[in-house]
Design a protein around this motif. Sequence first.
Motif, PDB file in Angstrom:
ATOM      1  N   THR A 127       0.836  -1.386  -0.292  1.00  0.00           N
ATOM      2  CA  THR A 127      -0.029  -0.227  -0.415  1.00  0.00           C
ATOM      3  C   THR A 127       1.130   1.271  -0.139  1.00  0.00           C
ATOM      4  O   THR A 127       1.904   1.442   0.636  1.00  0.00           O
ATOM      5  CB  THR A 127      -1.169   0.166   1.576  1.00  0.00           C
ATOM      6  OG1 THR A 127      -0.161  -0.510   2.305  1.00  0.00           O
ATOM      7  CG2 THR A 127      -2.130  -1.082   1.767  1.00  0.00           C
ATOM      8  N   TYR A 128       0.523   2.270  -0.381  1.00  0.00           N
ATOM      9  CA  TYR A 128       0.643   3.193  -0.819  1.00  0.00           C
ATOM     10  C   TYR A 128       0.464   4.597   0.508  1.00  0.00           C
ATOM     11  O   TYR A 128      -1.070   4.998   0.115  1.00  0.00           O
ATOM     12  CB  TYR A 128       0.776   4.059  -2.324  1.00  0.00           C
ATOM     13  CG  TYR A 128       1.425   2.498  -3.009  1.00  0.00           C
ATOM     14  CD1 TYR A 128       2.822   2.565  -3.618  1.00  0.00           C
ATOM     15  CD2 TYR A 128       0.389   2.102  -3.614  1.00  0.00           C
ATOM     16  CE1 TYR A 128       3.683   1.775  -4.915  1.00  0.00           C
ATOM     17  CE2 TYR A 128       0.774   0.812  -4.770  1.00  0.00           C
ATOM     18  CZ  TYR A 128       2.398   0.962  -4.991  1.00  0.00           C
ATOM     19  OH  TYR A 128       2.158   0.035  -5.803  1.00  0.00           O
ATOM     20  N   LYS A 130       1.071   8.807   0.882  1.00  0.00           N
ATOM     21  CA  LYS A 130       2.214   9.836  -0.113  1.00  0.00           C
ATOM     22  C   LYS A 130       2.289  10.805   1.320  1.00  0.00           C
ATOM     23  O   LYS A 130       1.291  11.337   2.437  1.00  0.00           O
ATOM     24  CB  LYS A 130       1.533  10.655  -0.507  1.00  0.00           C
ATOM     25  CG  LYS A 130       0.983   9.709  -2.298  1.00  0.00           C
ATOM     26  CD  LYS A 130       0.178  10.388  -3.132  1.00  0.00           C
ATOM     27  CE  LYS A 130      -1.095  10.982  -2.395  1.00  0.00           C
ATOM     28  NZ  LYS A 130      -2.303  11.250  -3.474  1.00  0.00           N
ATOM     29  N   ASN A 132       2.975  13.884   2.527  1.00  0.00           N
ATOM     30  CA  ASN A 132       2.984  15.004   2.229  1.00  0.00           C
ATOM     31  C   ASN A 132       3.583  16.068   2.262  1.00  0.00           C
ATOM     32  O   ASN A 132       4.182  16.399   3.798  1.00  0.00           O
ATOM     33  CB  ASN A 132       1.337  15.714   3.409  1.00  0.00           C
ATOM     34  CG  ASN A 132       0.642  17.280   2.066  1.00  0.00           C
ATOM     35  OD1 ASN A 132       1.470  18.270   1.839  1.00  0.00           O
ATOM     36  ND2 ASN A 132      -0.319  17.828   2.534  1.00  0.00           N
ATOM     37  N   GLY A 170      -0.722  10.607   5.469  1.00  0.00           N
ATOM     38  CA  GLY A 170       0.414  11.258   5.475  1.00  0.00           C
ATOM     39  C   GLY A 170       0.598  12.758   5.725  1.00  0.00           C
ATOM     40  O   GLY A 170       1.473  13.196   4.658  1.00  0.00           O
ATOM     41  N   VAL A 427       2.185   1.308  -9.969  1.00  0.00           N
ATOM     42  CA  VAL A 427       1.493   2.751  -8.857  1.00  0.00           C
ATOM     43  C   VAL A 427       0.168   3.045  -9.432  1.00  0.00           C
ATOM     44  O   VAL A 427       0.073   3.830 -10.472  1.00  0.00           O
ATOM     45  CB  VAL A 427       3.308   3.107  -8.918  1.00  0.00           C
ATOM     46  CG1 VAL A 427       2.492   4.806  -8.263  1.00  0.00           C
ATOM     47  CG2 VAL A 427       4.306   2.376  -9.009  1.00  0.00           C
ATOM     48  N   ASP A 430      -2.392   8.751  -8.707  1.00  0.00           N
ATOM     49  CA  ASP A 430      -2.014   9.646  -7.696  1.00  0.00           C
ATOM     50  C   ASP A 430      -0.571  10.079  -6.762  1.00  0.00           C
ATOM     51  O   ASP A 430      -0.048  10.943  -6.678  1.00  0.00           O
ATOM     52  CB  ASP A 430      -3.160   9.933  -7.198  1.00  0.00           C
ATOM     53  CG  ASP A 430      -3.717   8.565  -6.304  1.00  0.00           C
ATOM     54  OD1 ASP A 430      -3.112   7.766  -6.516  1.00  0.00           O
ATOM     55  OD2 ASP A 430      -3.014   9.367  -4.451  1.00  0.00           O
ATOM     56  N   VAL A 431       0.004   8.424  -6.661  1.00  0.00           N
ATOM     57  CA  VAL A 431       1.111   8.827  -5.936  1.00  0.00           C
ATOM     58  C   VAL A 431       2.364   8.732  -7.440  1.00  0.00           C
ATOM     59  O   VAL A 431       3.423   9.001  -6.988  1.00  0.00           O
ATOM     60  CB  VAL A 431       1.034   6.730  -5.284  1.00  0.00           C
ATOM     61  CG1 VAL A 431       2.759   6.714  -5.501  1.00  0.00           C
ATOM     62  CG2 VAL A 431       0.268   6.344  -5.008  1.00  0.00           C
ATOM     63  N   HIS A 434       2.977  12.167  -7.368  1.00  0.00           N
ATOM     64  CA  HIS A 434       3.632  12.845  -6.195  1.00  0.00           C
ATOM     65  C   HIS A 434       5.006  12.780  -6.730  1.00  0.00           C
ATOM     66  O   HIS A 434       5.445  13.720  -6.222  1.00  0.00           O
ATOM     67  CB  HIS A 434       2.757  12.046  -4.620  1.00  0.00           C
ATOM     68  CG  HIS A 434       3.680  12.181  -3.763  1.00  0.00           C
ATOM     69  ND1 HIS A 434       3.292  13.722  -2.797  1.00  0.00           N
ATOM     70  CD2 HIS A 434       4.092  11.398  -2.529  1.00  0.00           C
ATOM     71  CE1 HIS A 434       3.976  13.271  -2.245  1.00  0.00           C
ATOM     72  NE2 HIS A 434       4.768  12.359  -1.590  1.00  0.00           N
ATOM     73  N   LEU A 435       5.206  11.386  -6.398  1.00  0.00           N
ATOM     74  CA  LEU A 435       6.557  10.718  -7.009  1.00  0.00           C
ATOM     75  C   LEU A 435       7.387  12.143  -8.344  1.00  0.00           C
ATOM     76  O   LEU A 435       9.020  12.426  -8.103  1.00  0.00           O
ATOM     77  CB  LEU A 435       6.589   9.917  -7.554  1.00  0.00           C
ATOM     78  CG  LEU A 435       6.008   8.691  -6.441  1.00  0.00           C
ATOM     79  CD1 LEU A 435       6.135   7.660  -6.802  1.00  0.00           C
ATOM     80  CD2 LEU A 435       7.783   8.597  -5.673  1.00  0.00           C
ATOM     81  N   THR A 441       7.457   8.694  -1.372  1.00  0.00           N
ATOM     82  CA  THR A 441       5.973   7.772  -0.656  1.00  0.00           C
ATOM     83  C   THR A 441       6.470   6.195   0.699  1.00  0.00           C
ATOM     84  O   THR A 441       7.853   5.717   0.118  1.00  0.00           O
ATOM     85  CB  THR A 441       5.260   6.949  -2.154  1.00  0.00           C
ATOM     86  OG1 THR A 441       4.472   7.944  -2.748  1.00  0.00           O
ATOM     87  CG2 THR A 441       4.336   6.247  -1.701  1.00  0.00           C
ATOM     88  N   LEU A 443       6.192   2.655   1.015  1.00  0.00           N
ATOM     89  CA  LEU A 443       4.968   1.854   1.386  1.00  0.00           C
ATOM     90  C   LEU A 443       5.258   0.304   2.179  1.00  0.00           C
ATOM     91  O   LEU A 443       6.340   0.263   2.723  1.00  0.00           O
ATOM     92  CB  LEU A 443       6.602   0.984   0.159  1.00  0.00           C
ATOM     93  CG  LEU A 443       6.696   1.646  -0.725  1.00  0.00           C
ATOM     94  CD1 LEU A 443       7.942   1.212  -2.157  1.00  0.00           C
ATOM     95  CD2 LEU A 443       5.496   2.254  -2.092  1.00  0.00           C
TER      96      LEU A 443
END
Length: 450
Positions: A127-128, A130, A132, A170, A427, A430-431, A434-435, A441, A443
Motif C-alpha cells: 500500500t502507498y 504519500k 505531504n 501521510g 503504482v 496519484d502516487v 506525487h513521485l 512515498t 510503502l
Amino acid sequence: MDSVGEPLIFFARNLLAAGKYTDEHGLSIAANKYNWEKELFGRWSIRFFFFFIVDVKNRCSFLLGLSVFKEKFMSGVITSKIVCYVIIVLVFFSCRPTIDEAVDESENIYHFKKGSLDIRTVVDKPTYIKLNQSEGYFITEVDKLHITDKFIYVLDLAGSHHVYVFTLDGDFVTRIGTIGDGPEEYRRLADFFVNEQEQVVLLDRQRKRLFTYTFQGELLSIKSINFRADSFIEIDGGYLFGLVVESENELTDGFHVVKTDNDLNIVEKYQQYPKGFMDVKFHTGLFTKSQDFIYYHKPVTDHVLKFDSKGNLVSLIPLSLSNPKDFDDYKKDYAALAEKRSSKDFNYLNSPPHVLGDIVLAQGYSGNTKVMFLYDQKNKSSGQLSINPLTFNHLNVNFPLFTKDDAFVASVLDKEMFLADKGKSEVPKDVVNHLSDGGVTVLIYPLLKK
C-alpha cells in the motif's frame, strides 16, 4: 586444625563469585563469542590459585580433611593426592561458567547467500502512503523510518537533519527539535526512537545528550550521557546504546553496546570490538526490534546481538555470507572494504537485519552491487536480490527500513528510484504524480499468511 567445612565453603564462594565476574570498575562484562572461554578460564584460574596461595591454612585443612576421609572410608589403593585432584577437577568442571545459559549461541546462523527464497512469496503488494510536503520542507533521504499505530516518523540526516512526523495517511504533523548550539538545541542528530507513550527521543551524538519530546514537538527533558554513541533504543527500565570504538569514556571504550538505567547510569557492557577495528563510517539505526526482541549489528562485523526487552543479551547470532579468505583482511576497516568491493567478491551487511515473522531481511553488498539478503529461519532457505537501476522494481521491497513484528515490512520510494522502477505500472496515478513532483512515498508490504 580447622574443620573441613570451612575451606569447602570458602572454595565454593570463590567459584560462585567467578560465575559472574566483574572488571576493576565493578561493571559486569558479557561474554565475547571469540574469547569468552579464554577470558573466563583465565580469571577462574586466577581465582582458583588465589584461593590456594592466600588461604594456605584453609588449603592445608582441606587436604588433611580429604586425607582423613580417605584413610577412614576408602581403601589404600588411591592416594590422598589423587582424591584431591579428582575432587578439585570435578568441582571445577561442574561449575563451568554459566555463559551457555546467559548467552545462547545455539540459535541458527543467519545464512545470507544466493538461493530460491523470493521476497514476493513472503510479502504482498504494497500500500502507498504519500508524505505531504506542502509545509515547505524537503526530505533529501530517509535514513530511518518508524511507524506506530498512530504516526509515521522519518529521520533525514542527509538533508535537513530532522525527524518529521506524519499521520498514517501521510499528512504532516510537525518537525521535531531544533539544530544549534543553544541549551535546548541539538548539534548532530544521530538516531531517534519512539516509545510506547508516543514520546520521541533524539540522540545528539556530538553533545552526548538525549532529548525527549511529545509527538507534537514539545520538549519534555534533556539528559546528558558520559560516552559517545551513534545508536540507541529504549528498553524496560533504561536504554541500550551502540557505541563508537573510542567512546570517550575509559569504562566503555572498545565495547559495542552498553545498557543503562533510566538515569543513564551504566549497568552492563557487551561485546568488545576486535583489535584494530576502524570506526570510520557513521551508521544510524543499528538497533531493530521485532516482537519482544531487539537486534543489533554494526558494520562490518560477522554477528548479530540479540537482546530481550530488558536489554539482556540472550543470543549471539553468527552471519554466514560465503566470503573469500582475504575478507578478514578488510572487514575491520570499512573504508578499505568499500574501496576493494569493486574488485573483490565480498559480501557484508551495511545495516542491521529486520525480522519479519520467520524471515530475516538485511541490506548489504555483494561485490560492488547493493543487495537485499533474505533468510527463512524456519525452512533454512536463503535468497539474494540485486538492487541496481537495470533491475530495480519497488515490488521487491529492496530497502527494508522498518518491520512490525509479523505484520508488515516498510520501505520508501522517491523520484530517483521511481524513474528506474520496472514496476511503474503497479503504482496508482496519484502516487505517480506525487513521485514525479519530488515527493516521498512510504510503502507498506503486508506479510503473506501461510
